[in-house]
Design a protein around this motif. Structure first.
Motif, PDB file in Angstrom:
ATOM      1  N   PRO A 189      -0.965   5.150   7.451  1.00 54.00           N
ATOM      2  CA  PRO A 189       0.620   5.019   7.468  1.00 54.00           C
ATOM      3  C   PRO A 189       0.784   3.771   6.058  1.00 54.00           C
ATOM      4  N   GLY A 190       1.518   4.522   4.841  1.00 58.78           N
ATOM      5  CA  GLY A 190       2.277   3.666   4.656  1.00 58.78           C
ATOM      6  C   GLY A 190       3.122   3.534   2.855  1.00 58.78           C
ATOM      7  N   ASP A 191       4.365   3.238   3.122  1.00 62.63           N
ATOM      8  CA  ASP A 191       5.012   3.715   1.455  1.00 62.63           C
ATOM      9  C   ASP A 191       3.836   3.231   0.016  1.00 62.63           C
ATOM     10  N   TRP A 192       3.668   3.412  -0.727  1.00 66.79           N
ATOM     11  CA  TRP A 192       3.111   3.549  -2.073  1.00 66.79           C
ATOM     12  C   TRP A 192       4.068   3.635  -2.806  1.00 66.79           C
ATOM     13  N   PRO A 193       5.542   3.150  -3.338  1.00 69.49           N
ATOM     14  CA  PRO A 193       5.926   3.626  -4.701  1.00 69.49           C
ATOM     15  C   PRO A 193       5.472   3.198  -5.816  1.00 69.49           C
ATOM     16  N   ASP A 194       4.591   2.341  -5.506  1.00 69.49           N
ATOM     17  CA  ASP A 194       4.306   1.589  -7.245  1.00 69.49           C
ATOM     18  C   ASP A 194       2.878   2.024  -6.812  1.00 69.49           C
ATOM     19  N   ALA A 195       2.169   3.671  -6.557  1.00 69.93           N
ATOM     20  CA  ALA A 195       0.801   3.396  -6.511  1.00 69.93           C
ATOM     21  C   ALA A 195       0.463   4.310  -8.300  1.00 69.93           C
ATOM     22  N   PRO A 196      -0.895   3.885  -8.747  1.00 69.36           N
ATOM     23  CA  PRO A 196      -1.029   3.846 -10.300  1.00 69.36           C
ATOM     24  C   PRO A 196      -0.871   5.130 -10.745  1.00 69.36           C
ATOM     25  N   ALA A 237      -0.505   8.386  -2.711  1.00 74.52           N
ATOM     26  CA  ALA A 237       0.565   8.223  -1.684  1.00 74.52           C
ATOM     27  C   ALA A 237       1.299   9.000  -1.621  1.00 74.52           C
ATOM     28  N   ALA A 238       1.631   9.907  -2.305  1.00 70.72           N
ATOM     29  CA  ALA A 238       3.053  10.929  -2.260  1.00 70.72           C
ATOM     30  C   ALA A 238       2.664  12.025  -0.564  1.00 70.72           C
ATOM     31  N   THR A 239       1.858  11.518   0.212  1.00 74.18           N
ATOM     32  CA  THR A 239       0.642  12.212   2.116  1.00 74.18           C
ATOM     33  C   THR A 239       1.654  11.400   2.324  1.00 74.18           C
ATOM     34  N   GLY A 240       2.437  10.134   2.242  1.00 75.88           N
ATOM     35  CA  GLY A 240       2.330   8.735   2.751  1.00 75.88           C
ATOM     36  C   GLY A 240       1.221   7.936   3.476  1.00 75.88           C
ATOM     37  N   HIS A 241       0.069   7.320   2.525  1.00 76.28           N
ATOM     38  CA  HIS A 241      -0.876   6.775   3.010  1.00 76.28           C
ATOM     39  C   HIS A 241      -1.118   5.230   2.350  1.00 76.28           C
TER      40      HIS A 241
END
Length: 214
Positions: free
Chosen positions: A93-100, A107-111
């Motif tokens: 689990p983790g936010d990833w707002p700058d996922a490529p 990233a939208a799954t919260g992982h």
């Protein structure tokens, strides 16, 4: 005709215990696919440029020892391909707002991807003469390490049909590529002899060869 280039690739063998013993997740490629049409395969695919340089936790030391500087990128490739083809998540689990690009759905799954669950068990280069060639690294991961429901394939793309958990005792009923059968034989051997020092087999074409340096 110029030679077909060999692309780096990664494959995931998801393994879990079922009522008929150990089972693996497989799906069938389309009849019109350029590579291995209509064959049952494990989720996997070619390395993308976006797989390199991701902020990943360190892979298993055994994976890094064999794959060297490519370890992180190939683990990322394996996790991404598994997500795209099955909707299954190897991550934490983790936010990833700058996922490529290529990772935003994950990233939208919260992982965020986490390669700690991946163990390298096999490596093979597609024989010459095929329309596409890959230097594929086969990783195994236990279903218990998934951050998703192992029976939910609703988020999968349509590259693989008939996604299902196939008991290893009945895999001979499926139309499998020969290299998949060799990888399964190595997996069975490792389950029978779980020596952490067991070398990773490397097949170049149809023959086993010395592992190239990382």
């Amino acid at each position: 005709m110029p030679p077909v280039p060999v692309r780096d690739a990664a494959t995931v063998i998801l393994l879990r215990d079922g009522p008929e013993g150990p089972a693996v997740l497989v799906g069938r490629r389309g009849a019109r696919a350029a590579f291995m049409p209509s064959k049952y395969v494990f989720p996997g695919g070619a390395l993308d440029a976006g797989d390199a340089g991701l902020p990943l936790p360190a892979p298993d030391p055994g994976v890094s020892a064999v794959l060297g500087r490519q370890a992180g990128a190939l683990c990322a490739c394996a996790i991404r391909e598994l997500w795209e083809e099955t909707g299954q998540i190897i991550g934490r689990p983790g936010d990833w707002p700058d996922a490529p690009a290529g990772w935003r759905g994950f990233a939208a799954t919260g992982h965020r991807p986490d390669p700690a669950a991946l163990e390298l068990v096999f490596r093979a280069v597609t024989p010459a003469g095929q329309p596409r060639r890959f230097d594929a690294r086969f990783f195994v991961a236990r279903a218990e390490r998934l951050a998703s429901d192992p029976d939910d394939f609703s988020r999968a793309e349509d590259e693989l049909a008939h996604l299902h958990w196939a008991p290893m005792s009945r895999l001979d009923r499926l139309d499998l590529p020969e290299i998949t059968r060799l990888a399964l034989a190595e997996l069975a051997a490792r389950r029978a002899d779980p020596d952490p020092g067991r070398p990773v087999p490397y097949f170049h074409g149809t023959r086993q060869a010395p592992m190239p340096p990382a």
